[in-house]
Design a protein around this motif. Sequence first.
Motif, short mmCIF file in Angstrom:
data_model
loop_
_atom_site.label_atom_id
_atom_site.label_comp_id
_atom_site.label_asym_id
_atom_site.label_seq_id
_atom_site.Cartn_x
_atom_site.Cartn_y
_atom_site.Cartn_z
N ASN A 149 0.83 -1.21 0.00
CA ASN A 149 0.00 0.00 0.00
C ASN A 149 0.86 1.26 0.00
OD1 ASN A 149 -2.46 -1.37 -0.01
ND2 ASN A 149 -2.53 -1.51 2.21
N LEU A 150 1.92 1.25 0.83
CA LEU A 150 2.82 2.40 0.87
C LEU A 150 3.53 2.60 -0.47
CD1 LEU A 150 4.46 2.00 4.41
CD2 LEU A 150 2.74 3.69 3.71
N PHE A 151 4.01 1.50 -1.05
CA PHE A 151 4.74 1.57 -2.32
C PHE A 151 3.86 2.10 -3.44
CE2 PHE A 151 5.76 -0.44 -6.40
CZ PHE A 151 7.06 0.01 -6.60
N PHE A 152 2.65 1.53 -3.57
CA PHE A 152 1.78 1.94 -4.67
C PHE A 152 1.18 3.32 -4.45
CE2 PHE A 152 2.18 -2.31 -6.23
CZ PHE A 152 1.99 -2.17 -7.60
N GLY A 153 1.05 3.73 -3.18
CA GLY A 153 0.62 5.10 -2.93
C GLY A 153 1.64 6.09 -3.47
N GLY A 154 2.92 5.82 -3.20
CA GLY A 154 3.98 6.68 -3.74
C GLY A 154 4.11 6.57 -5.24
N LEU A 155 3.94 5.35 -5.78
CA LEU A 155 4.06 5.15 -7.23
C LEU A 155 2.94 5.90 -7.96
CD1 LEU A 155 5.76 3.59 -9.34
CD2 LEU A 155 4.02 1.78 -9.21
N ALA A 156 1.72 5.81 -7.44
CA ALA A 156 0.60 6.51 -8.07
C ALA A 156 0.80 8.02 -8.03
CB ALA A 156 -0.71 6.13 -7.36
N ASP A 157 1.44 8.49 -6.97
CA ASP A 157 1.70 9.93 -6.86
C ASP A 157 2.71 10.39 -7.91
OD1 ASP A 157 1.34 12.44 -5.36
OD2 ASP A 157 3.45 12.18 -4.84
N ARG A 158 3.64 9.49 -8.27
CA ARG A 158 4.69 9.86 -9.22
C ARG A 158 4.28 9.65 -10.68
NH1 ARG A 158 9.89 10.85 -7.90
NH2 ARG A 158 10.44 10.81 -5.69
N ILE A 159 3.68 8.50 -11.00
CA ILE A 159 3.39 8.16 -12.40
C ILE A 159 1.90 8.13 -12.72
CG2 ILE A 159 5.54 6.85 -12.54
CD1 ILE A 159 3.90 4.28 -12.45
N GLY A 160 1.05 8.38 -11.72
CA GLY A 160 -0.38 8.37 -11.95
C GLY A 160 -1.01 7.04 -11.57
N VAL A 161 -2.28 7.07 -11.17
CA VAL A 161 -2.95 5.88 -10.69
C VAL A 161 -3.12 4.82 -11.78
CG1 VAL A 161 -5.27 6.82 -11.10
CG2 VAL A 161 -4.94 5.02 -9.39
N THR A 162 -3.38 5.26 -13.01
CA THR A 162 -3.59 4.29 -14.09
C THR A 162 -2.30 3.54 -14.42
OG1 THR A 162 -3.22 6.03 -15.74
CG2 THR A 162 -5.49 5.58 -15.11
N ASN A 163 -1.19 4.23 -14.44
CA ASN A 163 0.09 3.57 -14.73
C ASN A 163 0.52 2.66 -13.58
OD1 ASN A 163 0.41 4.77 -17.27
ND2 ASN A 163 1.33 6.60 -16.39
N ALA A 164 0.18 3.05 -12.37
CA ALA A 164 0.49 2.20 -11.21
C ALA A 164 -0.29 0.89 -11.29
CB ALA A 164 0.16 2.93 -9.92
N LEU A 165 -1.58 0.97 -11.66
CA LEU A 165 -2.39 -0.24 -11.82
C LEU A 165 -1.86 -1.11 -12.96
CD1 LEU A 165 -5.94 1.32 -11.36
CD2 LEU A 165 -4.84 -0.33 -9.82
N LEU A 166 -1.46 -0.48 -14.04
CA LEU A 166 -0.90 -1.22 -15.17
C LEU A 166 0.38 -1.95 -14.76
CD1 LEU A 166 -0.67 -0.10 -18.84
CD2 LEU A 166 1.37 -1.00 -17.73
N PHE A 167 1.23 -1.29 -14.00
CA PHE A 167 2.48 -1.90 -13.54
C PHE A 167 2.19 -3.12 -12.66
CE2 PHE A 167 5.72 -2.16 -10.14
CZ PHE A 167 6.82 -2.51 -10.92
N GLY A 168 1.24 -2.97 -11.74
CA GLY A 168 0.87 -4.09 -10.87
C GLY A 168 0.34 -5.26 -11.66
N GLY A 169 -0.52 -4.99 -12.65
CA GLY A 169 -1.06 -6.06 -13.49
C GLY A 169 0.01 -6.79 -14.27
N ALA A 170 0.97 -6.03 -14.83
CA ALA A 170 2.06 -6.63 -15.60
C ALA A 170 2.90 -7.55 -14.71
CB ALA A 170 2.93 -5.55 -16.22
N CYS A 171 3.16 -7.14 -13.49
CA CYS A 171 3.96 -7.97 -12.57
C CYS A 171 3.21 -9.26 -12.21
CB CYS A 171 4.27 -7.19 -11.30
SG CYS A 171 5.47 -5.85 -11.55
N CYS A 172 1.87 -9.20 -12.10
CA CYS A 172 1.08 -10.41 -11.83
C CYS A 172 1.19 -11.40 -12.99
CB CYS A 172 -0.38 -10.04 -11.60
SG CYS A 172 -0.70 -9.17 -10.06
N ILE A 173 1.17 -10.89 -14.21
CA ILE A 173 1.30 -11.76 -15.37
C ILE A 173 2.67 -12.43 -15.40
CG2 ILE A 173 1.45 -11.79 -17.90
CD1 ILE A 173 -0.76 -9.71 -17.95
N VAL A 174 3.70 -11.67 -15.07
CA VAL A 174 5.06 -12.23 -15.02
C VAL A 174 5.12 -13.32 -13.94
CG1 VAL A 174 7.48 -11.75 -14.48
CG2 VAL A 174 6.17 -10.15 -15.89
N GLY A 175 4.53 -13.05 -12.77
CA GLY A 175 4.51 -14.05 -11.70
C GLY A 175 3.77 -15.30 -12.11
N ALA A 176 2.63 -15.14 -12.79
CA ALA A 176 1.84 -16.29 -13.26
C ALA A 176 2.63 -17.10 -14.29
CB ALA A 176 0.53 -15.82 -13.85
#
Length: 434
Positions: free
Chosen positions: A382-409
């Motif tokens: 929560n702390l990491f993505f709060g800071g990430l959304a503040d820097r690159i925007g909420v949509t890009n933060a969500l996109l980054f999280g989704g991409a990492c889930c696909i890599v993990g899968a």
Amino acid sequence: MLPSNRENFPKAKLKFVPFELPSALKSPNVTCFVIGESLSFFGSWMTQIALVWLVYQLTNSAILVGIAGFTNQAMGLIITPLVGVLLDRWNLRYVLLTTQLASIILSSTLTFLTISDRITVTSIIIIGTLQGTVKAFDLPARQVIIPRLVDQKADIYSAMASHSFLINTAKFVSPMIGGLLIASSGAASCFLVDSISYLPFLSAILTIQVKPVLKNLSEQKTKIWQNLKEGFVFAYDFLPIKSVLTLQIVICFMAMTHVNLMPIFAKEILRGDAKTMGFLMTASALGSIISGFYLVSRKQAIGLEDIIARSAAILGLSLIVFSRIENLEICLVFMFLIGMSTTLTLASISNFLQLIIVDENKRGRVTSIFTTGFLGVLPFGNLFFGGLADRIGVTNALLFGGACCIVGAYFFSRKLGTIKRIVHPIYVDMGIVT
């Protein structure tokens, strides 16, 4: 001809029954436990909602809301691994009785302080920290005891799936009722309901029959830190456990944190308000219930590995697509998919873990590692993505999280063949497969 048709009719009719009571719930022992614990979860989630609202009402500060939430969850990272060692040594019935009594006292204290208008942010943070400590013992103990309630090993999956389904149902219902109670009677009513909700679970704990486990006396004489190390080594050396726990950490850090970004997304992207966020979270919770219903209806453990891989990939893809959409109706569809795939992944991992732990003397430690991955990783995510959304925007933060889930899968799916070969003998021993 007519008599033979009549004889065949009941058999043919049974084929069209869409849902049958899970085998584990045919045992009064398991049913008593999971219904009791779902009622207690109903109350505890209402308290979480009321606390957030109360802190914001007292301070009008989003930062203090975040601090209150962090102190509640961070205890999971600090003490949960150690709790696993203790659970493998202690009597689980006494542990659960103690945690329920402690929870009643803490919720009753919140009720009294709120009604008497003595509640402060400091007292909320202190009580929240104590609740987090109790939760660090309570949540792993609930999961560890379930396999010891079933009559047959083959029913462990059914019991764990029923446990997940009832918990997610409580999670879906509690925000709606909690919101109505706060609006009509204030936060104190939620704390009061929470205090009462532990009583049925207390009764269940006193009633259930728990299978005794032969304790390893040499392990109990070993130092606690040595036992803790043994639990981590066991989890790391056994590929199926190491693989699912690694994926769980990725999902908790990269995907579950999307909940904290929803107020920003609803306001900045969808141009909505609190009502818009409510629609999004309701769609997500509904997806969680559907996934729980699906796991209960499967009636078998075979194929959980495939479900974990597919649902993690669907979760990542859904987050990516969701981040690119600005239409509320379409967003609701993808929030449903996100809630469904998140719960499907994490519940399947939890069920899979309880099935493949063959050493009962290490069940508490491995379960606590899983709980640590959930309670401990989430606040930092929560702390990491709060800071990430503040820097690159909420949509890009969500996109980054989704991409990492696909890599993990993807990396998890590459190990599926090996995982299946390793767990097959365990399933044979349990009587799940022949």
